[in-house]
Design a protein around this motif. Structure first.
Motif, mmCIF file in Angstrom:
data_model
loop_
_atom_site.group_PDB
_atom_site.id
_atom_site.type_symbol
_atom_site.label_atom_id
_atom_site.label_comp_id
_atom_site.label_asym_id
_atom_site.label_seq_id
_atom_site.Cartn_x
_atom_site.Cartn_y
_atom_site.Cartn_z
ATOM 1 N N PRO A 248 0.753 -1.296 -0.083
ATOM 2 C CA PRO A 248 0.035 0.109 -0.023
ATOM 3 C C PRO A 248 0.689 1.368 0.074
ATOM 4 C CG PRO A 248 -0.858 -1.414 1.666
ATOM 5 C CD PRO A 248 0.517 -1.975 0.915
ATOM 6 N N GLY A 249 0.744 2.036 -1.096
ATOM 7 C CA GLY A 249 1.353 3.298 -1.111
ATOM 8 C C GLY A 249 2.246 3.120 -2.017
ATOM 9 N N GLY A 250 2.446 2.032 -2.757
ATOM 10 C CA GLY A 250 3.245 1.740 -3.948
ATOM 11 C C GLY A 250 4.464 2.161 -4.000
ATOM 12 N N ASP A 251 5.296 2.302 -2.819
ATOM 13 C CA ASP A 251 6.595 2.825 -2.847
ATOM 14 C C ASP A 251 7.701 1.384 -2.791
ATOM 15 O OD1 ASP A 251 5.980 2.531 -0.287
ATOM 16 O OD2 ASP A 251 7.415 4.143 0.440
ATOM 17 N N ARG A 252 7.051 0.403 -2.307
ATOM 18 C CA ARG A 252 7.783 -0.919 -2.178
ATOM 19 C C ARG A 252 7.474 -2.052 -2.653
ATOM 20 N NH1 ARG A 252 8.607 -2.413 3.864
ATOM 21 N NH2 ARG A 252 6.606 -1.461 3.922
ATOM 22 N N VAL A 253 7.999 -3.018 -3.023
ATOM 23 C CA VAL A 253 7.385 -4.374 -3.555
ATOM 24 C C VAL A 253 6.984 -5.005 -2.421
ATOM 25 C CG1 VAL A 253 8.084 -6.443 -4.425
ATOM 26 C CG2 VAL A 253 9.236 -4.158 -5.562
ATOM 27 N N ASP A 254 5.774 -5.716 -2.719
ATOM 28 C CA ASP A 254 5.286 -6.630 -1.740
ATOM 29 C C ASP A 254 6.160 -7.980 -1.639
ATOM 30 O OD1 ASP A 254 3.743 -8.358 -0.231
ATOM 31 O OD2 ASP A 254 1.800 -7.721 -0.877
ATOM 32 N N MET A 255 6.806 -8.267 -1.073
ATOM 33 C CA MET A 255 7.768 -9.333 -1.144
ATOM 34 C C MET A 255 6.935 -10.600 -0.907
ATOM 35 S SD MET A 255 10.944 -7.940 -1.980
ATOM 36 C CE MET A 255 11.825 -9.404 -1.410
ATOM 37 N N SER A 256 5.928 -10.514 -0.091
ATOM 38 C CA SER A 256 5.392 -11.927 0.083
ATOM 39 C C SER A 256 4.572 -12.197 -1.171
ATOM 40 C CB SER A 256 4.202 -11.793 1.205
ATOM 41 O OG SER A 256 3.144 -10.902 0.907
ATOM 42 N N ARG A 257 4.187 -11.413 -2.101
ATOM 43 C CA ARG A 257 3.500 -11.621 -3.413
ATOM 44 C C ARG A 257 4.637 -11.789 -4.592
ATOM 45 N NH1 ARG A 257 -0.630 -7.464 -3.466
ATOM 46 N NH2 ARG A 257 -0.875 -8.148 -5.452
ATOM 47 N N ALA A 258 5.498 -11.050 -4.579
ATOM 48 C CA ALA A 258 6.627 -10.878 -5.536
ATOM 49 C C ALA A 258 7.852 -11.649 -5.461
ATOM 50 C CB ALA A 258 6.764 -9.355 -5.846
ATOM 51 N N ARG A 259 8.198 -12.116 -4.496
ATOM 52 C CA ARG A 259 9.321 -12.630 -4.406
ATOM 53 C C ARG A 259 9.375 -14.109 -5.201
ATOM 54 N NH1 ARG A 259 11.063 -12.835 1.334
ATOM 55 N NH2 ARG A 259 12.705 -11.666 0.917
ATOM 56 N N TRP A 260 10.629 -14.155 -5.803
ATOM 57 C CA TRP A 260 10.775 -15.333 -6.785
ATOM 58 C C TRP A 260 11.672 -16.146 -6.087
ATOM 59 C CZ3 TRP A 260 14.495 -16.652 -10.980
ATOM 60 C CH2 TRP A 260 14.333 -17.766 -11.537
ATOM 61 N N ASP A 261 11.695 -17.548 -5.873
ATOM 62 C CA ASP A 261 12.540 -18.233 -5.276
ATOM 63 C C ASP A 261 13.507 -19.017 -6.309
ATOM 64 O OD1 ASP A 261 10.980 -20.425 -6.320
ATOM 65 O OD2 ASP A 261 10.368 -21.064 -4.185
#
Length: 116
Positions: free
Chosen positions: A89-102
């Motif tokens: 929220p706010g759009g200034d950081r990536v949501d690591m829980s949803r965008a992280r690639w393993d």
């Protein structure tokens, strides 16, 4: 003082190969890449990206809290919007829980036109 990675090394090549494999819309942290490679740490990956990252999808490498690379926030956020990378929220950081690639799942898409 010369930069630690002033010349390409096998480690530099391995880091850049991992960065190139990160699918659009996904990210890895500097530490994720080091862990994936089983060598170095976030600072070493950061040094590689600082010296050699301009030719790869550098915006897909973020700090552990999802913050974009320092000094490149505006351009990185533009890439995140274009790639539909999930942000907090706010759009200034990536949501690591949803965008992280393993690194284990095949990329969703390559960013290339489907007819190639």
């Amino acid at each position: 003082m010369p930069h630690a990675f002033s010349r390409p090394t096998e480690y530099v090549d391995r880091v850049l190969d991992v960065v190139e494999a990160i699918p659009p819309g996904n990210v890895m942290s500097y530490g994720d890449i080091a862990e994936y490679l089983g060598e170095g740490g976030p600072r070493q990956v950061g040094a590689v990206m600082s010296a050699w990252g301009g030719g790869v999808c550098w915006w897909r490498v973020v700090r552990a809290d999802g913050s974009p690379p320092q000094g490149h926030e505006v351009e990185a956020l533009s890439h995140y919007a274009a790639e539909a990378t999930p942000t907090r929220p706010g759009g200034d950081r990536v949501d690591m829980s949803r965008a992280r690639w393993d690194g284990s799942a095949p990329p969703r898409h390559t960013g290339l036109p489907e007819d190639l």
